[in-house]
Design an enzyme around this catalytic site. Structure first.
Site, mmCIF file in Angstrom:
data_model
loop_
_atom_site.group_PDB
_atom_site.id
_atom_site.type_symbol
_atom_site.label_atom_id
_atom_site.label_comp_id
_atom_site.label_asym_id
_atom_site.label_seq_id
_atom_site.Cartn_x
_atom_site.Cartn_y
_atom_site.Cartn_z
ATOM 1 C CG ASN A 73 1.565 1.128 4.033
ATOM 2 O OD1 ASN A 73 1.419 -0.087 3.982
ATOM 3 N ND2 ASN A 73 2.668 1.740 3.663
ATOM 4 N N GLY A 74 -0.364 -0.963 6.102
ATOM 5 C CA GLY A 74 0.041 -1.834 7.216
ATOM 6 C C GLY A 74 -1.096 -2.746 7.630
ATOM 7 C CE LYS A 92 14.711 -11.301 -9.614
ATOM 8 N NZ LYS A 92 15.240 -10.556 -8.513
ATOM 9 C CE LYS A 132 12.108 -2.492 -5.946
ATOM 10 N NZ LYS A 132 12.888 -3.596 -6.526
ATOM 11 C CB CYS A 155 -0.856 0.048 1.253
ATOM 12 S SG CYS A 155 -1.895 -1.375 1.465
ATOM 13 C CD GLU A 180 17.941 -12.940 -7.408
ATOM 14 O OE1 GLU A 180 17.390 -13.410 -6.411
ATOM 15 O OE2 GLU A 180 17.559 -11.889 -7.953
ATOM 16 C CD GLU A 215 10.746 -11.666 -8.076
ATOM 17 O OE1 GLU A 215 10.400 -10.816 -7.274
ATOM 18 O OE2 GLU A 215 11.876 -11.681 -8.606
ATOM 19 C CD1 TRP A 239 0.071 -5.787 -3.356
ATOM 20 C CD2 TRP A 239 0.089 -6.577 -1.266
ATOM 21 N NE1 TRP A 239 0.641 -7.037 -3.379
ATOM 22 C CE2 TRP A 239 0.661 -7.545 -2.123
ATOM 23 C CE3 TRP A 239 0.004 -6.858 0.095
ATOM 24 C CZ2 TRP A 239 1.147 -8.765 -1.665
ATOM 25 C CZ3 TRP A 239 0.478 -8.086 0.556
ATOM 26 C CH2 TRP A 239 1.043 -9.021 -0.328
ATOM 27 C CG HIS A 273 21.088 -36.941 -3.551
ATOM 28 N ND1 HIS A 273 21.462 -38.189 -3.118
ATOM 29 C CD2 HIS A 273 22.238 -36.257 -3.767
ATOM 30 C CE1 HIS A 273 22.786 -38.256 -3.055
ATOM 31 N NE2 HIS A 273 23.279 -37.091 -3.455
ATOM 32 N NE ARG A 280 4.891 1.787 -1.397
ATOM 33 C CZ ARG A 280 5.677 1.915 -0.322
ATOM 34 N NH1 ARG A 280 6.829 2.520 -0.431
ATOM 35 N NH2 ARG A 280 5.305 1.458 0.849
HETATM 36 C C1 F6R Z 1 12.665 -10.189 -5.685
HETATM 37 C C2 F6R Z 1 12.677 -9.195 -4.648
HETATM 38 C C3 F6R Z 1 12.265 -9.606 -3.282
HETATM 39 C C4 F6R Z 1 12.994 -8.770 -2.230
HETATM 40 C C5 F6R Z 1 12.451 -9.077 -0.835
HETATM 41 C C6 F6R Z 1 13.199 -8.306 0.233
HETATM 42 O O1 F6R Z 1 13.056 -9.673 -6.916
HETATM 43 O O2 F6R Z 1 12.968 -8.051 -4.882
HETATM 44 O O3 F6R Z 1 12.471 -10.973 -3.060
HETATM 45 O O4 F6R Z 1 14.362 -9.048 -2.289
HETATM 46 O O5 F6R Z 1 11.089 -8.742 -0.783
HETATM 47 O O6 F6R Z 1 13.145 -6.941 -0.020
HETATM 48 P P1 F6R Z 1 14.253 -5.962 0.509
HETATM 49 O O7 F6R Z 1 15.528 -6.272 -0.190
HETATM 50 O O8 F6R Z 1 13.740 -4.578 0.168
HETATM 51 O O9 F6R Z 1 14.350 -6.183 1.986
#
Ligand code: F6R
Length: 608
Positions: A99-100, A485, A603, A2, A481, A488, A74, A504, A27
């Site tokens: 927000n929260g 990616k 985000k 949010c 990672e 996501e 959100w 395994h 976000r």
């Molecule tokens: C994936 C991504 C998330 C963040 C995670 C932690 O691309 O960006 O997995 O890494 O939500 O966020 P931060 O780094 O802001 O603590």
């Protein structure tokens, strides 16, 4: 997650608020809304979907006024519907954005219902606005009623509230969720994030935990959790405003992938000399480097993967134990802390709820000190940690983290070398590592040259539903990672395994429909990894190999080869990340997904 924007000015604020919401779109959200105050009352529009849907409502029915609050939601409690979108009202007197999460919303809702309040949404938010309304029956001043109400709320939140017939101030507050005040000339603002206000100001005040702020045209009055008036410093935002512009790129993600040589240089700047790591980069108190005997790294998601790479570096270079844990696990268990342990958090945003909670818990556990490697200088994580090493990547708008990750790795390599120097690393080895770091931006640039080739490779993924990533050593976290990616942004189900684990279990999945993405470093793991690849080839699996030329791997039957620049092995995890980012990006473009704002993701994950 949010986002909140609030504004009070001598001009109409509706366009300012909507532009602010557009700037918060990155976000992640699923509905939005605005409430505007004018002489006749408080009026609102709310819409499901993109901010454009809200703009369309303003086109049909403009709302004008010199004060207002706005929100991108959100969904947490209740589906993304117009009824659940903020602002929420108590009668027609008060409107509120939030927000929260309010953890005790259920008992509060019951109490309010008993008092005759009617609920129009399924949200936890609606209890706050009715509680303020209820408090005003005995305490008619909005500021005081908000202060009373906040003492009843459990959980993390930031709020903005406006009142009918009071067009000269609004109230905002934060506890656990970010909120910043934007200072203008005869106009003032609040937002969840500075980026939301860069079109109106570059001067900001960062609110502290528990702060309540009364925002008027002529100034802001900030009260701390005890209700005492406080002076908080004004900071000037010093990033180039173009940082929030896509420039020539179709998506922020691609722009941010291409920025990596530049931001890695920015991350190295002032932290290394020709031959040494400059320990002054940890601030005046770098004495911890001499004392540290253990490291605990805690982070979430992509940042956690960066921490996993650092474990290999710290144990290899410094020879001291290092453990890495996701913050949402760490914060809920009893942790044994050996003497002289450094608590190291990693976060792009510095606002991730679980990472912040872990830091707060760690502060009670007798760690040597706390160090945050973070991209946002004004973030809560930076403010609450004893030491900080900023990654200097500039604002990252694409939800999928790219440049924030590679700069985290760069900062972690600097930190690992600095710790290693105090643990017997020779001057010669330090110099070699520093020179490798100095060459990093150029190698990342070379890795980007494979973009056109990777775009062709990505076409072969369009119809795939699953993918398996394999790596050994530091390439294992990079495989994790890469798979994160891909899932996501392209919504392809992907898993990552240490290649030695293949037989395994996951080998059972391998057939001609399963692409296997193998990250092949040029080090003493090479021959072992080649045997793992043979196991896949023998079962008809389609192999996508990312390796340098000297590995002697190449395009052949069942192998689609992508060349990665040959680099010092310490840099391999960073350089190998680039082609995987490009692969996910191009696969997502082929599949037509929303690359910068993938479904269901946010985000900055400011709630648990
Ligand atoms: C994936 C991504 C998330 C963040 C995670 C932690 O691309 O960006 O997995 O890494 O939500 O966020 P931060 O780094 O802001 O603590």
């Amino acid at each position: 997650m949010c986002g909140i924007v609030g504004a009070i000015a001598r001009r109409n604020v509706s366009k300012i608020l909507i532009e602010g919401l557009s700037r918060l779109e990155y976000r992640g959200y699923d509905s939005s809304g605005v409430a505007i105050n004018n002489e006749e009352g408080v009026y609102s529009h709310r819409a499901v979907g993109k901010v454009q849907a809200l703009k369309d409502k303003f086109e049909v029915q403009p709302l004008d006024g010199k004060m207002g609050i706005a929100h991108t939601r959100w969904a947490t409690h209740g589906k993304p519907t117009e009824a659940n979108a903020h602002p929420h009202f108590s009668g027609d007197d008060l409107a509120l954005v939030h927000n929260g999460i309010i953890e005790n919303h259920e008992p509060l809702r019951r109490e309010l219902k008993d008092k005759g309040y009617e609920f129009k949404s399924e949200t936890d938010t609606e209890v706050i606005v009715h509680l303020i309304h209820d408090a005003m029956k005995t305490q008619p001043d909005l500021l005081k009623a908000v202060q009373v109400t906040l003492t009843k709320l459990h959980g993390a939140f930031a709020i903005g509230v406006v009142q009918k017939d009071d067009n000269d101030r609004f109230i905002a507050a934060r506890k656990g969720s970010p909120l910043v005040v934007g200072v203008g000339i005869e106009e003032n603002f609040v937002a969840s994030d500075q980026l939301a206000l860069l079109h109106v100001t570059d001067q900001f005040i960062f609110l502290e935990e528990g702060d309540v702020v009364e925002v008027s045209r002529d100034g802001v009055s900030i009260y701390d959790a005890k209700g005492d008036l406080q002076e908080r410093p004004i900071s000037v935002f010093n990033h180039n405003i173009d940082a929030t512009d896509k420039g020539e790129f179709r998506h922020y993600m691609m722009k941010e992938i291409y920025e990596q040589p530049k931001v890695i240089s920015a991350c190295l700047e002032g932290r290394i000399s020709e031959s040494k790591v400059l320990t002054s980069c940890f601030g005046a108190d770098s004495a911890f480097l001499k004392e540290v005997e253990n490291v605990h790294i805690v982070a979430c998601g992509t940042s956690y993967h960066a921490g996993m790479v650092a474990k290999y570096w710290i144990e290899d270079l410094a020879g001291i134990p290092c453990s890495v844990e996701v913050a949402s696990e760490y914060r809920y268990r009893k942790v044994a802390v050996p003497k002289k342990t450094l608590f190291l958090t990693l976060s792009q945003s510095g606002e991730t709820a679980d990472t912040l909670a872990a830091l707060r818990m760690a502060k009670e556990l007798g760690y040597l000190t706390t160090l945050a490697i973070c991209n946002v200088p004004s973030s809560t994580l930076v403010r609450e940690s004893a030491l900080t090493l900023l990654t200097n990547a500039g604002p990252e708008i694409g939800v999928a983290s790219t440049k924030a990750f590679t700069t985290q790795l760069t900062a972690l390599l600097i930190t690992s070398v600095a710790i290693a120097v105090e643990n017997g690393l020779s001057a010669e080895k330090e110099k070699a590592l520093v020179q490798a770091l100095r060459s990093l931006p150029a190698h990342v640039n070379d890795a980007l040259l494979q973009d056109a080739h990777i775009k062709e490779v990505a076409d072969r993924f369009a119809n795939k539903h699953n993918a398996l990533f394999l790596g050994r050593g530091t390439m294992y976290p990079i495989a994790l990672e890469g798979s994160l990616k891909l899932k996501e942004i392209s919504y392809i189900h992907a898993e990552a395994y240490p290649a030695g684990e293949l037989k395994h279990g996951p080998l059972a999945l391998v057939d001609e429909d399963m692409p296997i993405i193998a990250l092949v470093p040029h080090n003493d793991m090479l021959d072992k990894l080649k045997s793992n690849l043979q196991e896949v080839a023998a079962r008809g699996g389609e192999l996508y190999v990312f390796a340098d030329k000297d590995t002697d791997l190449n395009n052949e039957e069942n192998i689609i080869f992508t060349e990665v620049p040959k680099v010092d092995s310490i840099l391999e995890p960073i350089v190998h990340t680039i082609p995987l980012q490009l692969l996910s990006y191009h696969v997502a473009v082929v599949k037509g997904t929303d690359v910068d704002q993938p479904r269901n993701l946010a985000k900055s994950v400011t709630v648990e």
